[in-house]
Scaffold this active site. Structure first.
Site, PDB file in Angstrom:
ATOM      1  N   TYR A 136       0.819  -1.212   0.000  1.00 13.75           N
ATOM      2  CA  TYR A 136       0.000   0.000   0.000  1.00 13.75           C
ATOM      3  C   TYR A 136       0.852   1.260   0.000  1.00 13.75           C
ATOM      4  CZ  TYR A 136      -4.581  -2.094   1.022  1.00 13.75           C
ATOM      5  OH  TYR A 136      -5.764  -2.771   0.966  1.00 13.75           O
ATOM      6  N   LYS A 186       3.274 -15.221   2.504  1.00 13.23           N
ATOM      7  CA  LYS A 186       3.530 -15.914   1.229  1.00 13.23           C
ATOM      8  C   LYS A 186       5.038 -16.117   1.140  1.00 13.23           C
ATOM      9  CE  LYS A 186       2.088 -17.494  -2.819  1.00 13.23           C
ATOM     10  NZ  LYS A 186       1.229 -18.675  -2.990  1.00 13.23           N
ATOM     11  N   ASP A 218      -2.753 -18.256   0.476  1.00 10.37           N
ATOM     12  CA  ASP A 218      -3.725 -18.961  -0.379  1.00 10.37           C
ATOM     13  C   ASP A 218      -4.400 -20.085   0.400  1.00 10.37           C
ATOM     14  OD1 ASP A 218      -1.188 -20.150  -0.354  1.00 10.37           O
ATOM     15  OD2 ASP A 218      -1.184 -20.700  -2.478  1.00 10.37           O
ATOM     16  N   ASP A 242      -6.633  -7.186   4.213  1.00 12.64           N
ATOM     17  CA  ASP A 242      -7.728  -6.510   3.510  1.00 12.64           C
ATOM     18  C   ASP A 242      -8.602  -7.562   2.829  1.00 12.64           C
ATOM     19  OD1 ASP A 242      -9.239  -4.446   2.227  1.00 12.64           O
ATOM     20  OD2 ASP A 242      -8.045  -4.740   0.416  1.00 12.64           O
ATOM     21  N   ASP A 246     -12.680  -9.277   4.121  1.00 12.14           N
ATOM     22  CA  ASP A 246     -13.924  -9.274   3.338  1.00 12.14           C
ATOM     23  C   ASP A 246     -14.474 -10.704   3.247  1.00 12.14           C
ATOM     24  OD1 ASP A 246     -13.565  -6.499   2.724  1.00 12.14           O
ATOM     25  OD2 ASP A 246     -14.419  -6.794   0.720  1.00 12.14           O
TER      26      ASP A 246
HETATM   27  C1  IPM Z   1     -10.565  -1.256   3.741  1.00 15.97           C
HETATM   28  C2  IPM Z   1     -10.568  -0.649   2.354  1.00 15.97           C
HETATM   29  C3  IPM Z   1      -9.363   0.255   2.173  1.00 15.97           C
HETATM   30  C4  IPM Z   1      -8.135  -0.618   2.274  1.00 15.97           C
HETATM   31  C5  IPM Z   1      -9.324   1.081   0.870  1.00 15.97           C
HETATM   32  C6  IPM Z   1     -10.536   1.916   0.699  1.00 15.97           C
HETATM   33  C7  IPM Z   1      -8.110   1.946   0.810  1.00 15.97           C
HETATM   34  O1  IPM Z   1     -10.635  -1.633   1.389  1.00 15.97           O
HETATM   35  O2  IPM Z   1     -10.520  -0.512   4.731  1.00 15.97           O
HETATM   36  O3  IPM Z   1     -10.642  -2.483   3.848  1.00 15.97           O
HETATM   37  O4  IPM Z   1      -7.739  -1.258   1.285  1.00 15.97           O
HETATM   38  O5  IPM Z   1      -7.537  -0.654   3.358  1.00 15.97           O
HETATM   39 MN    MN Z   2     -11.084  -3.619   2.194  1.00 15.35          MN
END
Ligand code: IPM
Ligand code: MN
Ligand code: NAD
Length: 349
Positions: A136, A186, A218, A242, A246
């Site tokens: 990042y 990884k 993975d 990240d 999700d």
């Molecule tokens: C999160 C989001 C952010 C990240 C983006 C919006 C920069 O996806 O907070 O999970 O990747 O950290």
């Molecule tokens: Mn995210």
């Protein structure tokens, strides 16, 4: 209790209304909320996604409650003006290098999960994501190759101090839970991960009571749906955390349910749902405000030591789900406001 309220873009605005109502319902003494623009809305109003006044407010407040940023209208702006740079900038400026993303099954609601209920019911994990380093924040850009081709690049890098400080947070978190830490990397391919693994192993000697394991990312993605109950604390770099968080959200039931705390060494922090501004449903009043409300609970716990108030909010959200008051993300029809109403009603009961 001076709180910077940064609702941001899209559903950020809608869910923040409900989180603020929940805070108000607790009748906390000395609560002071100051709102400011951030993200695409800040770019439109002030020419920058993280205007100086917003950054000042975030720095002087005791805690930051953050909605979401991201606006399709801004997708073609230069990278430094994109809404996403606001949240990245805030994390970097506030040195909130540790992002806590808990994922826990709601009792009796295993059927909300995308997984089979008996597999989902065992979920009680914490993703500890490093937040201010990795690919990042490394050098990035576009250039021409020797053959004249356009080439994009992003450098992934971690130094040993960055790894050690997040590892310490992860081991301490494991000590306060089931004492199991799985570090995700990884290392079979990436040199960054080889160092990551080395340093995590070094830090481990300070925590003999924690059982440490290492897993390739993975495999971790696969294990998260095969048997998420095996995980207690998962330690990850910025990008792996990240993605895996999700995924973990759908293992619980919805991305609209997962809160997070972004913290550094002190009590101050940035408290934000894991999801984004959801432009596809923004303005319809149907976003699930639970992740935002639960982020406010994490703020009360971490920044203000208000454990019992945090638990009250968490229990209220769980009860509302158990009452079958579900948003469209969970197959129901409750609006953002109806979910907020129900949580506030629970707090009053
Ligand atoms: C999160 C989001 C952010 C990240 C983006 C919006 C920069 O996806 O907070 O999970 O990747 O950290
Ligand atoms: Mn995210
Ligand atoms: P997203 O998380 O915004 O949405 C993904 C999907 O989940 C969408 O279908 C959305 O409708 C749904 N969803 C998300 N939150 C929900 C909620 N509370 N209730 C119901 N449904 C919900 O991710 P995306 O679509 O990839 O990104 C949209 C924008 O948000 C982009 O600009 C992205 O950069 C940004 N983003 C910001 C943050 C942040 O501010 N921390 C986090 C992630 C994405």
């Amino acid at each position: 209790m001076h709180i910077a309220v940064l609702a941001g873009d899209g559903i950020g605005q809608e869910i923040m209304v409900e989180a603020v109502r929940v805070l108000d319902a607790l009748n906390l003494p000395d609560l002071r909320l100051d709102h400011a623009d951030v993200g695409g809305v800040a770019y439109k109003n002030h020419g920058h996604p993280l205007p100086p006044a917003t950054l000042d407010l975030a720095k002087t407040a005791d805690a930051v409650l953050f909605g979401a940023v991201g606006d399709p209208d801004c997708d073609n702006l230069d990278r430094h003006l994109r809404p996403e740079q606001a949240v990245l900038g805030l994390r970097k400026e506030m040195q909130t290098f540790a992002n806590l993303r808990p994922a826990k099954a709601f009792a009796g609601l295993e059927n909300l999960s995308a997984l089979k209920p008996d597999i989902a019911g065992a979920i009680d994990l914490l993703i500890l994501r490093e937040l201010t380093g990795d690919i990042y924040f490394g050098e990035k850009g576009q250039r021409k190759t020797d053959a004249g081709l356009r080439e994009g690049y992003d450098v992934m890098a971690y130094d040993e101090e960055e790894i050690a400080r997040i590892a310490h947070v992860a081991f301490k978190a494991a000590q306060s839970r089931r004492k199991k830490l799985c570090s995700v990397d990884k290392a079979n391919v990436l040199q960054t991960s080889v160092l990551w693994r080395e340093v995590v192993n070094e830090v481990a000697s300070d925590y003999p009571d924690v059982e440490l394991s290492h897993m390739y990312v993975d495999n971790a993605a696969m294990q998260l749906v095969r048997n998420p109950g095996q995980f207690d604390v998962m330690l990850t770099g910025n990008i792996f955390g990240d993605i895996l968080s999700d995924q973990a959200s759908m293992c619980v039931g919805s991305i609209g349910l997962l809160a997070s705390a972004s913290v550094g060494t002190g009590t101050k922090g940035l408290f934000e749902p894991i999801h984004g501004s959801a432009p596809d449903i923004a303005g319809q009043g149907i976003a699930n405000p639970s992740a935002m409300i639960l982020s406010a609970a994490m703020m009360l716990r971490h920044s203000f030591g208000m454990e019992s108030e945090a638990v009250r909010i968490e229990q209220a959200v769980a009860t509302v789900l158990q009452q079958g008051i579900l948003g469209h993300d969970l197959g129901g029809s409750a609006s953002t406001q109806e979910i907020g109403d129900a949580v506030v009603a629970q707090l009053a009961s």
